[in-house]
Design an enzyme around this catalytic site. Structure first.
Site, PDB file in Angstrom:
ATOM      1  N   LYS A   1       0.891  -1.200   0.222  1.00  0.00           N
ATOM      2  CA  LYS A   1       0.050  -0.109   0.173  1.00  0.00           C
ATOM      3  C   LYS A   1       0.768   1.210   0.302  1.00  0.00           C
ATOM      4  CE  LYS A   1      -4.101   1.942   2.705  1.00  0.00           C
ATOM      5  NZ  LYS A   1      -4.924   1.596   3.879  1.00  0.00           N
TER       6      LYS A   1
ATOM      7  N   SER B   1      -9.761   1.772   2.901  1.00  0.00           N
ATOM      8  CA  SER B   1      -8.923   2.571   1.938  1.00  0.00           C
ATOM      9  C   SER B   1      -7.811   1.818   1.149  1.00  0.00           C
ATOM     10  CB  SER B   1      -8.175   3.649   2.789  1.00  0.00           C
ATOM     11  OG  SER B   1      -7.266   3.007   3.761  1.00  0.00           O
TER      12      SER B   1
ATOM     13  N   SER C   1     -10.328  -0.578   6.816  1.00  0.00           N
ATOM     14  CA  SER C   1      -9.474  -0.449   5.649  1.00  0.00           C
ATOM     15  C   SER C   1      -8.595  -1.592   4.952  1.00  0.00           C
ATOM     16  CB  SER C   1      -8.467   0.612   5.588  1.00  0.00           C
ATOM     17  OG  SER C   1      -9.037   1.767   5.454  1.00  0.00           O
TER      18      SER C   1
END
Lengths: 485, 101
Positions: free
Chosen positions: A77, A152, A176
């Site tokens: 990420k 997210s 997330s």
């Protein structure tokens, strides 16, 4: 049945010598270049991945002892630092910022021989539940390109779902990892707070943030956790583990386990088809010998409100460091204060500014007691609910998300509705306990996730339940039509 | 509940954020409705409830306050990120110049 790319399958071939790390990494990069034009899971691919894979092959050929992830491609990420990589957390304000050091998870993956293949898209500063707030444009759900992947960590979830990589890392502050895992039909684990070091993770809310893996199988997720977990002197909240993760020891047997179904989670606001699918998954576990008990988490209905005080409050102070001077985006004003205001006003997206202001407000004199202190007390009540329930049952099972993936743009302009998509996941962060989402079926051809929550540091029980379920079902083996091989 | 324009500007000032006109309007609404939602917590009596302060229930970690320096590559990379510099030093606008408050 499609063969999905897993660590286990790749490792078997690498060890047999029927596959080289160079060929594996090369084919992943090729698949990404073809497929990611549409999905947009990645923001950037590593320039050195092939070279690193060759080095692993050379060491293997020389008969060296290699780490548990030798030659395995892993996606990161965009909020975890990799030395020399740009790292923006999906935000304009970090445009051009390059990691000056490796996050602890990065270092541990590298030490285990993993090939970091690229950085994945995410909501702006990790604030969002759909990956639509990313400054770099949205990611699409590989199961249906008109739908969001969740967020997210939407890029990391989509990258695994599309078969671009076997595993990836995400971060989870209020869901997330688990919510995008659910919406993209993959396994996603949020470990117990303190299990994984946050050093080198661009902080959103420090008392809630935790890094964890995406994978197709529970065993792969456990192997990733084994590599990244453990005490780190650079993160004082990381914990000396009394029990480390050993993927080989996961029992595929749930006989005698007591599972709690919280009645408050099944009341309203959930898509009835999602509810039916989740309850069918629970029935499968019962058929395999688990017992079900209805439990109560009486403060569940206050969790979202407490979360939307605590998280923006912590975020507003964490994001104070983005001043446009030491790294990232810069916009000059007449004086220093104006430079701060211009840099931050232009560099942060609307949702981020909304939460910074919310946090500044609830922490300001006169409002602190009514909002922030109150929320910390409610957080204690929520944690106590879970502590009490987990004395009666071994784990708690719920839906991960109240709905399947929704259309791009559908909830974008309605913050409260967007926040509600995390209603089942935020409690685990508030209570600091581990929680995992596993694929458990489809509604309208879109994946549904089963969430399993457990006692603090008892990831083992989650793995045991998840692995048993996966041994009885094949949902996790399915791949989106566009990306089936 | 809707915030006044002045209230939004005051919060933006505390947050060091420059806002455009349309943003001020949007936040008057959306911050108001979020705060209305979170006011739900006031329903709960919490007088005797302790605050959850530390998630991992760990104790303070102390270490000697000594300068250790850092890895040369890390140092160079950190400096490369500076928006403006003079040699290896971060260059910023004067902190007290032109202040009116």
């Amino acid at each position: 049945m499609d063969e999905r790319l897993t660590i286990a399958s790749a490792k078997a071939n690498l060890e047999k010598g029927s596959l080289s790390a160079e060929a594996l990494v090369g084919s992943c990069l090729e698949t990404i270049k073809q497929g990611d034009k549409d999905v947009h899971a990645f923001l950037e691919l590593s320039q050195t991945a092939i070279e690193e894979a060759r080095a692993i092959d050379a060491r293997r050929n020389a008969g060296e002892q290699l780490g548990p992830l030798a030659g395995i491609p892993v996606a990161m990420k965009d909020n975890m630092l990799v030395q020399g990589w740009e790292s923006t957390a999906g935000a304009l304000i970090l445009e051009g910022h390059k990691g000056s050091y490796n996050a602890t998870v990065t270092q541990r993956l590298k030490d285990a021989g993993a090939i970091l293949i690229g950085r994945t898209n995410m909501d702006d500063a990790a604030m969002g539940s759909s990956t639509e707030t990313s400054h770099w444009g949205p990611t699409k759900n590989p199961w249906d390109m008109t739908k969001v992947p969740g967020g997210s960590s939407g890029g990391s979830a989509a990258a695994v779902a599309a078969g671009f990589v076997p595993v990836s890392l995400g971060s989870d502050t209020g869901g997330s990892i688990r919510q995008p895992a659910s919406l993209c039909g993959v396994v996603g684990l949020k470990p117990t707070y303190g299990r994984v070091s946050r050093y080198g993770l661009i902080a959103l809310a420090s008392s809630l943030d935790q890094i964890g893996p995406f994978a197709h199988t529970v065993e792969d997720a456990a192997l990733m956790l084994q590599v990244i977990e453990g005490k780190d002197p650079r993160d004082a909240t990381s914990v000396d583990l009394t029990q480390t993760t050993i993927p080989e020891l996961i029992e595929k047997d749930v006989r005698g386990l007591k599972l709690g179904l919280p009645k408050e989670y099944f009341l309203e606001g959930m898509d009835p088809a999602v509810k039916k699918t989740v309850l069918e998954a629970v029935d499968r576990l019962v058929a395999a010998g688990a017992q079900i008990e209805e439990i109560s988490l009486p403060h569940a209905e206050y969790a979202l409100a407490a979360y939307y005080i605590i998280q923006p409050a912590e975020a507003s102070s964490n994001l104070g460091r983005f001043d446009g001077l030491r790294y990232g985006y810069h916009s000059s004003g007449q004086n220093l204060k104006e430079t701060y205001e211009r840099t931050r006003g232009e560099g942060f997206g609307r949702e981020v500014k909304r939460r910074i202001m919310l946090g500044s407000y609830t922490l300001s004199a006169g409002y602190y007691d009514a909002y922030y202190r109150k929320a910390l007390k409610v957080r204690s009540l929520i944690k106590k609910d879970f502590d009490d329930a987990l004395k009666i049952v071994d784990a708690i099972v719920t839906p991960t998300s109240p709905s399947v993936a929704w259309g791009l743009g559908e909830k974008f302009n309605d913050p409260l509705t967007m926040y509600l998509s995390d209603i089942y996941t935020i409690t685990a962060n508030l209570a600091t306990i581990p929680a995992m989402s596993i694929p458990c079926g489809f509604v309208n051809d879109l994946p549904v996730g089963l969430q399993i929550m457990g006692k603090a540091f008892d990831e083992y029980t989650l793995f045991r339940i998840g692995a048993t379920y996966q041994s009885l079902t094949d949902w996790y083996l399915r791949s989106p039509d566009t990306f089936s091989t | 509940m809707k915030f006044t324009r002045e209230e939004i500007l005051q919060i933006a000032k505390l947050s060091r954020l420059h806002l455009e006109e349309d943003e001020i309007e949007e936040y008057r609404e959306s911050l108001g409705s979020i705060l209305e939602y979170v006011a739900k917590l006031q329903e709960l009596k919490t007088d005797d409830v302790p605050e959850l302060q530390h998630a991992a229930e760990v104790k303070n970690v102390f270490r000697a306050d000594v300068v250790e320096g850092c890895d040369e590559e890390v140092r160079h990379r950190a400096i490369d990120n500076f928006t403006d510099k003079e040699g290896d030093l971060l260059k910023v606008q004067a902190v007290f110049e032109g202040r009116t408050e």
